[in-house]
Design a protein around this motif. Structure first.
Motif, PDB file in Angstrom:
ATOM      1  N   GLU A 249       0.815  -1.225   0.000  1.00  0.00           N
ATOM      2  CA  GLU A 249       0.000   0.000   0.000  1.00  0.00           C
ATOM      3  C   GLU A 249       0.842   1.266   0.000  1.00  0.00           C
ATOM      4  O   GLU A 249       0.308   2.378  -0.108  1.00  0.00           O
ATOM      5  CB  GLU A 249      -0.966   0.001   1.206  1.00  0.00           C
ATOM      6  CG  GLU A 249      -0.279  -0.084   2.557  1.00  0.00           C
ATOM      7  CD  GLU A 249      -0.144  -1.522   3.049  1.00  0.00           C
ATOM      8  OE1 GLU A 249       0.024  -1.703   4.265  1.00  0.00           O
ATOM      9  OE2 GLU A 249      -0.245  -2.463   2.211  1.00  0.00           O
ATOM     10  N   ASP A 250       2.175   1.124   0.095  1.00  0.00           N
ATOM     11  CA  ASP A 250       3.050   2.308   0.113  1.00  0.00           C
ATOM     12  C   ASP A 250       3.402   2.789  -1.287  1.00  0.00           C
ATOM     13  O   ASP A 250       4.075   3.813  -1.440  1.00  0.00           O
ATOM     14  CB  ASP A 250       4.349   1.995   0.878  1.00  0.00           C
ATOM     15  CG  ASP A 250       4.096   1.759   2.361  1.00  0.00           C
ATOM     16  OD1 ASP A 250       3.150   2.366   2.891  1.00  0.00           O
ATOM     17  OD2 ASP A 250       4.836   0.963   2.979  1.00  0.00           O
ATOM     18  N   TYR A 251       2.990   2.058  -2.313  1.00  0.00           N
ATOM     19  CA  TYR A 251       3.289   2.502  -3.677  1.00  0.00           C
ATOM     20  C   TYR A 251       2.184   2.048  -4.628  1.00  0.00           C
ATOM     21  O   TYR A 251       1.461   1.094  -4.373  1.00  0.00           O
ATOM     22  CB  TYR A 251       4.649   1.964  -4.152  1.00  0.00           C
ATOM     23  CG  TYR A 251       4.844   0.475  -3.982  1.00  0.00           C
ATOM     24  CD1 TYR A 251       4.352  -0.425  -4.930  1.00  0.00           C
ATOM     25  CD2 TYR A 251       5.520  -0.033  -2.877  1.00  0.00           C
ATOM     26  CE1 TYR A 251       4.521  -1.792  -4.775  1.00  0.00           C
ATOM     27  CE2 TYR A 251       5.697  -1.403  -2.717  1.00  0.00           C
ATOM     28  CZ  TYR A 251       5.197  -2.270  -3.661  1.00  0.00           C
ATOM     29  OH  TYR A 251       5.366  -3.625  -3.507  1.00  0.00           O
ATOM     30  N   ASP A 252       2.043   2.785  -5.737  1.00  0.00           N
ATOM     31  CA  ASP A 252       1.088   2.458  -6.800  1.00  0.00           C
ATOM     32  C   ASP A 252       1.853   1.857  -7.971  1.00  0.00           C
ATOM     33  O   ASP A 252       2.785   2.484  -8.501  1.00  0.00           O
ATOM     34  CB  ASP A 252       0.348   3.716  -7.286  1.00  0.00           C
ATOM     35  CG  ASP A 252      -0.578   4.267  -6.207  1.00  0.00           C
ATOM     36  OD1 ASP A 252      -1.164   3.458  -5.478  1.00  0.00           O
ATOM     37  OD2 ASP A 252      -0.689   5.505  -6.100  1.00  0.00           O
ATOM     38  N   LYS A 253       1.446   0.654  -8.403  1.00  0.00           N
ATOM     39  CA  LYS A 253       2.145  -0.025  -9.498  1.00  0.00           C
ATOM     40  C   LYS A 253       1.174  -0.275 -10.643  1.00  0.00           C
ATOM     41  O   LYS A 253       0.069  -0.754 -10.429  1.00  0.00           O
ATOM     42  CB  LYS A 253       2.732  -1.352  -8.997  1.00  0.00           C
ATOM     43  CG  LYS A 253       3.533  -2.095 -10.060  1.00  0.00           C
ATOM     44  CD  LYS A 253       4.320  -3.269  -9.489  1.00  0.00           C
ATOM     45  CE  LYS A 253       3.420  -4.434  -9.187  1.00  0.00           C
ATOM     46  NZ  LYS A 253       4.201  -5.676  -8.901  1.00  0.00           N
ATOM     47  N   ASP A 254       1.600   0.071 -11.858  1.00  0.00           N
ATOM     48  CA  ASP A 254       0.794  -0.169 -13.054  1.00  0.00           C
ATOM     49  C   ASP A 254       1.617  -1.043 -14.001  1.00  0.00           C
ATOM     50  O   ASP A 254       2.553  -0.581 -14.644  1.00  0.00           O
ATOM     51  CB  ASP A 254       0.437   1.159 -13.738  1.00  0.00           C
ATOM     52  CG  ASP A 254      -0.566   0.971 -14.864  1.00  0.00           C
ATOM     53  OD1 ASP A 254      -0.654  -0.162 -15.393  1.00  0.00           O
ATOM     54  OD2 ASP A 254      -1.246   1.944 -15.222  1.00  0.00           O
ATOM     55  N   GLU A 255       1.276  -2.326 -14.076  1.00  0.00           N
ATOM     56  CA  GLU A 255       2.070  -3.252 -14.884  1.00  0.00           C
ATOM     57  C   GLU A 255       1.892  -3.035 -16.378  1.00  0.00           C
ATOM     58  O   GLU A 255       2.773  -3.363 -17.168  1.00  0.00           O
ATOM     59  CB  GLU A 255       1.701  -4.701 -14.534  1.00  0.00           C
ATOM     60  CG  GLU A 255       2.187  -5.138 -13.166  1.00  0.00           C
ATOM     61  CD  GLU A 255       1.997  -6.632 -12.963  1.00  0.00           C
ATOM     62  OE1 GLU A 255       2.750  -7.402 -13.571  1.00  0.00           O
ATOM     63  OE2 GLU A 255       1.085  -7.001 -12.214  1.00  0.00           O
ATOM     64  N   LYS A 256       0.753  -2.467 -16.771  1.00  0.00           N
ATOM     65  CA  LYS A 256       0.515  -2.271 -18.197  1.00  0.00           C
ATOM     66  C   LYS A 256       1.558  -1.334 -18.798  1.00  0.00           C
ATOM     67  O   LYS A 256       2.034  -1.542 -19.908  1.00  0.00           O
ATOM     68  CB  LYS A 256      -0.892  -1.703 -18.428  1.00  0.00           C
ATOM     69  CG  LYS A 256      -2.002  -2.721 -18.225  1.00  0.00           C
ATOM     70  CD  LYS A 256      -3.354  -2.112 -18.569  1.00  0.00           C
ATOM     71  CE  LYS A 256      -4.489  -3.083 -18.246  1.00  0.00           C
ATOM     72  NZ  LYS A 256      -5.809  -2.508 -18.533  1.00  0.00           N
ATOM     73  N   VAL A 257       1.884  -0.268 -18.073  1.00  0.00           N
ATOM     74  CA  VAL A 257       2.852   0.704 -18.573  1.00  0.00           C
ATOM     75  C   VAL A 257       4.187   0.594 -17.850  1.00  0.00           C
ATOM     76  O   VAL A 257       5.068   1.422 -18.043  1.00  0.00           O
ATOM     77  CB  VAL A 257       2.307   2.145 -18.461  1.00  0.00           C
ATOM     78  CG1 VAL A 257       1.100   2.327 -19.332  1.00  0.00           C
ATOM     79  CG2 VAL A 257       1.978   2.503 -17.015  1.00  0.00           C
TER      80      VAL A 257
END
Length: 904
Positions: A249-257
């Protein structure tokens, strides 16, 4: 609907192209009987005859039928191989500067001999581009026999050659090499200090083998030559200890980009940890004085969350080595940029290499667009036809196969979990082995190939594994993958370049099994035995259904899947293919497998059961198309930014070449000095300003600082009626006299040599600093979008201003250095610029994750804007190759660089 009806009646555009090619093939075939009747010497003499025809004014198209007929006959005599009609058609397409899509096993290597010979007859040089050193060496030796028979020379560029060896290879009529070697040689040539040291000659014609792999897959990653910079290994190690203490919850991850960023909570946690470690001593993490900490924290976060060991990279010999996501090969010598590679080294606990600074870079798009004529061949290009057309101006022609394709492509099987999927694959492998059918299993990563390998070991199924760990045995493993019951697990079969022949590969078996046999009679006996064994095995495999290709998951690109499928069913052989998928697969997981999982559970799908339907194939194909479109945007976006630098790169490299080519550059140095003086006077004495508004003190100080002259400008300013033009003229005269005195004192030869040497070194230093500034500008330019500004337009504007500033600073630096320089040297040849030490060449895959822009903003008139005076013709009529210090062809009487070639 109407389009489909029209295609049925009139045929597709591709069908019409193929019909036109058939007419040319008939002309070539008509020449075969007469050419076949020639002796070897007469056939070889046709090369000089064709060359004479070109010198008399005929075109390459005019001599094409005779050239192709000559090569076909030479290949029959030297290699024992005769070009099929479809291969002749492929050769014509390549000569026309198009892409020939030819299925695996159709003999693309042999096809290339036709246009290569035709274009090499004129002795301007032909480059054949391959995907790896093995293929470059193999093809240059194999097809080189044909070229040598016909009197042409062949060179090969591979890693590890010195400059003399490279120059000799480029001087040959035909040169084989990899895309990386060609690109790095171009960059290195433009860092040389003498024309004689440059290894490449002017570009003419290139044929790119596996064109989709090189011009599309690898085009996301620019080539970079870098030199050593500062060492910050301790900071990487310290910051690396922070990331494992973070929660999801300490970071936002977007695998698509492939992007990740700290949340507000995460930022506060990182700040506190850094304070406890004594690294954050004042302010917050994002304060200006802590910008280095932010950079290190972001790269460490990316290393831990976006990059997986044995998928994106492997650790070997105390080094982090990148894995090519498309071919599964190790990319030795390539490093991620912007400190990401160092962050990965800290994560894996290996020795951290020093950071590097970019000295020169170019994208494959801009490199290959340097060739006046370019063509390519591959088994899979139609899915990317739009990109080839838009970026490179290359049309794709789908060639018919010599024999119809017999392969059966089964619908995909989708399982809920990866475990069920692998069990189903193992069952199919056992079934195929029981009937003597060879199996090729394609995986997308080393990790998954080893998971499957462990499963097969537990089931006592013998198999071979081909991935980056076993790269050296590649050709040997692939050559025997078609033997009865053989099981081969391979990571990404893209661009392997070695056919899987049913029954086994005769040449490879002879090379391995007869390596130590010296007796000719014994060799002949063993050869006959091996040939008979392969013939028997081939019949067994054919009866069993040919090679069965199993895909363990769908790749994000349809081409990679098609390449894997294409390994089966070569030259009319029987074969089959099937893909096994699970909801755990990356492509399925990223594109909404949660919904599908719930739906399958509600439908009552039990463990071990699969769902099979053609609709699923179509849905997956749409998902792949989305990823392909996204990757195209990334490549297009990278090219937009590199185009800005490319215009500047062309100016700098052109000027370097002119400086090296010129016997002396006194005129250029004088022009630079005069422009500096003009800028100095304008700054101190603005146009239309009163005498009391003149800043004479500043002018006096600048003249002393830049020109090393103490001139009485205060007295000049007090003279009645004096204007800024007169003051400028006096300063210019005094500076010219000073430099003329230096030249007389040291001797003209020594002075001219010093001017050339200093200008080249200072230009290189200015360009290197400019590249560093552009790197920094590029990293943060996307933040301008928050201010409702187009990042690309902002980048163009600021990069142009920075380039103008670089040129202005260069003029001043050159003038200052030459004004102060003192020489104690007897021989001008002793003045040699020293090359940069510790140069490293690499491809930068990290830049592949750049954000794609939605808006396709048009380029401005160009970084090099040709400004035409109102009294002369348009800039379009001026040859851009005009030397910058020559008089402008427009007739204005000005030098080209001050007229149509002026940098606006």
């Amino acid at each position: 609907m109407f389009g489909a009806i029209a295609r049925k009646i009139f045929g597709t555009a591709n069908d019409r192209t193929v019909k036109a090619l058939l007419r040319q093939v008939e002309v070539i075939n008509a020449l075969e009987p007469s050419v076949a009747g020639l002796s070897d010497d007469e056939l070889r003499a046709r090369t000089d005859w064709l060359r004479e025809r070109l010198e008399k004014g005929e075109t390459l198209d005019d001599i094409l039928p005779d050239a192709f007929a000559t090569v076909r006959e030479a290949a029959k005599r030297v290699l024992g191989q005769r070009h099929f009609d479809v291969q002749l058609m492929g050769g014509i397409v390549l000569h026309q500067g198009k892409i020939a899509e030819m299925r695996t096993g159709e003999g693309k290597t042999l096809v290339a001999t036709l246009p290569v010979y035709l274009n090499a007859v004129g002795r301007k040089g032909v480059h054949v581009v391959t995907v790896n050193d093995y293929l470059a060496k193999r093809d240059s030796g194999w097809m080189g026999k044909v070229y040598n028979f016909l009197g042409l020379s062949v060179g090969c560029i591979v890693h590890g050659l010195d400059d003399f060896e490279r120059k000799m290879a480029y001087q040959a009529d035909i040169t084989y090499g990899t895309n990386n070697e060609y690109g790095f040689d171009y960059l290195r040539d433009n860092m040389k200090f003498r024309l004689d040291d440059m290894v490449q000659r002017p570009f003419n014609f290139a044929i790119v083998d596996e064109v989709d792999s090189i011009l599309i897959d690898e085009a996301r990653t620019p080539l970079i030559i870098s030199g050593p910079s500062t060492d910050g290994s301790e900071l990487y190690i310290a910051v690396n200890r922070v990331i494992p203490r973070l929660e999801p919850e300490d970071y936002d991850k977007d695998e698509k980009v492939r992007a990740v960023s700290l949340t507000e909570v995460g930022t506060e946690k990182v700040e506190q940890i850094l304070r406890d470690m004594g690294l954050l001593t004042e302010g917050n993490l994002y304060d200006i004085q802590n910008v280095s900490l932010v950079h290190h924290a972001n790269q460490a976060l990316r290393a831990h969350t976006l990059f997986q060991r044995d998928k994106d990279y492997i650790v070997k010999d105390d080094k982090v080595i990148i894995i090519d996501e498309f071919t599964g090969r190790m990319m030795e010598g390539r490093r991620y940029s912007e400190g990401l590679h160092q962050a990965l080294e800290a994560k894996e606990g290996v020795t951290i290499q020093r950071e590097n600074q970019t000295l020169a870079s170019i994208t494959f798009q801009n490199y290959f667009r340097l060739y006046p004529r370019l063509s390519g061949m591959t088994g899979t290009a139609m899915t990317e036809a739009n990109e080839f057309s838009e970026i490179y101006g290359l049309d794709v022609v789908e060639m018919p196969t010599n024999v119809g394709v017999q392969r059966k492509d089964f619908d995909d099987e989708v399982y809920r979990t990866g475990k069920e999927k692998y069990e189903a694959i193992a069952v199919l492998v056992e079934e195929c082995r029981a009937r003597g059918q060879p199996i090729l299993v394609g995986t997308v990563s080393i990790e998954k190939s080893e998971v499957l390998s462990e499963l097969l070991k537990r089931k006592n199924i013998p198999h071979a594994v081909l991935n980056a760990r076993y790269h050296e045995q590649e050709a040997q493993i692939i050559s025997q993958a078609g033997r009865p019951g053989a099981v081969t697990i391979a990571t990404n079969m893209a661009g392997r370049g070695t056919d899987i022949q049913l029954g086994g590969n005769l040449d490879m078996r002879l090379a391995v099994e007869l390596a130590d046999v010296q007796d000719p009679a014994e060799r002949e006996r063993l050869t006959a035995g091996i040939q008979a064994e392969i013939a028997r095995d081939k019949e067994v495999v054919k009866q069993a259904g040919g090679l069965f290709v199993i895909g363990t998951e769908r790749h994000e690109s349809r081409r990679i899947d098609n390449q894997l499928r294409g390994r089966s069913g070569r030259q009319g052989d029987p074969g089959a293919s099937k893909f096994f998928l699970s909801l755990d697969d990356d492509l399925m997981r990223i594109f909404g497998s949660e919904r599908m999982d719930g739906m399958l559970q509600r439908l009552g799908l039990k463990e071990g059961e699969a769902i099979v339907h053609s609709w699923i194939n179509k849905a997956l194909e749409k998902a792949q198309q989305k990823v392909e479109a996204h990757n195209f945007e990334i490549r297009k976006n990278l090219l937009k930014y590199d185009n800005v630098m490319n215009d500047q790169r062309k100016v700098v490299y052109e000027q370097r070449r002119e400086i090296m080519d010129a016997p002396e550059i006194a005129g250029t140095i004088e022009d630079m000095r005069h422009e500096v003086i003009e800028e100095m006077v304008k700054k101190a004495i603005p146009a239309n300003a009163y005498a009391e508004q003149w800043n004479i003190d500043s002018l006096h100080e600048e003249i002393r600082r830049v020109l090393n002259l103490d001139l009485p400008v205060h007295e000049w300013a007090k003279e009645d009626g004096i204007a800024e033009a007169e003051i400028e003229e006096r300063v210019r005269r005094a500076a010219d006299e000073k430099m003329a005195g230096k030249a007389a004192n040291y001797g003209p030869d020594l002075m001219r040599a010093a001017e050339k040497s200093l200008l080249l070194q200072l230009l290189d230093q200015a360009w290197k600093d400019h590249l560093l500034h552009l790197d920094h500008l590029r990293q943060g330019i996307n933040l301008r979008a928050y201010a409702q500004r187009d990042p690309l337009n902002e980048y163009k504007r600021e990069a142009f201003e920075m380039f103008e500033g670089m040129l202005s600073h260069l003029r001043e630096t050159v003038t200052t250095v030459l004004s102060y320089v003192e020489m104690r040297m007897d021989h001008p040849e002793d003045i040699e610029p020293q090359p940069v030490q510790g140069i490293e060449t690499r491809q930068d895959p990290a830049l592949a994750t750049a954000d794609a822009l939605a808006d396709d903003a048009p380029l401005p008139d160009g970084m090099v804007r040709r400004v035409a005076p109102a009294t002369v013709g348009s800039a379009d009529e001026i040859d851009p190759r005009t030397p910058r210090n020559a008089l402008c062809p427009c007739g204005s009487g000005k030098k080209y660089k001050h007229c149509h070639g002026r940098v606006a």
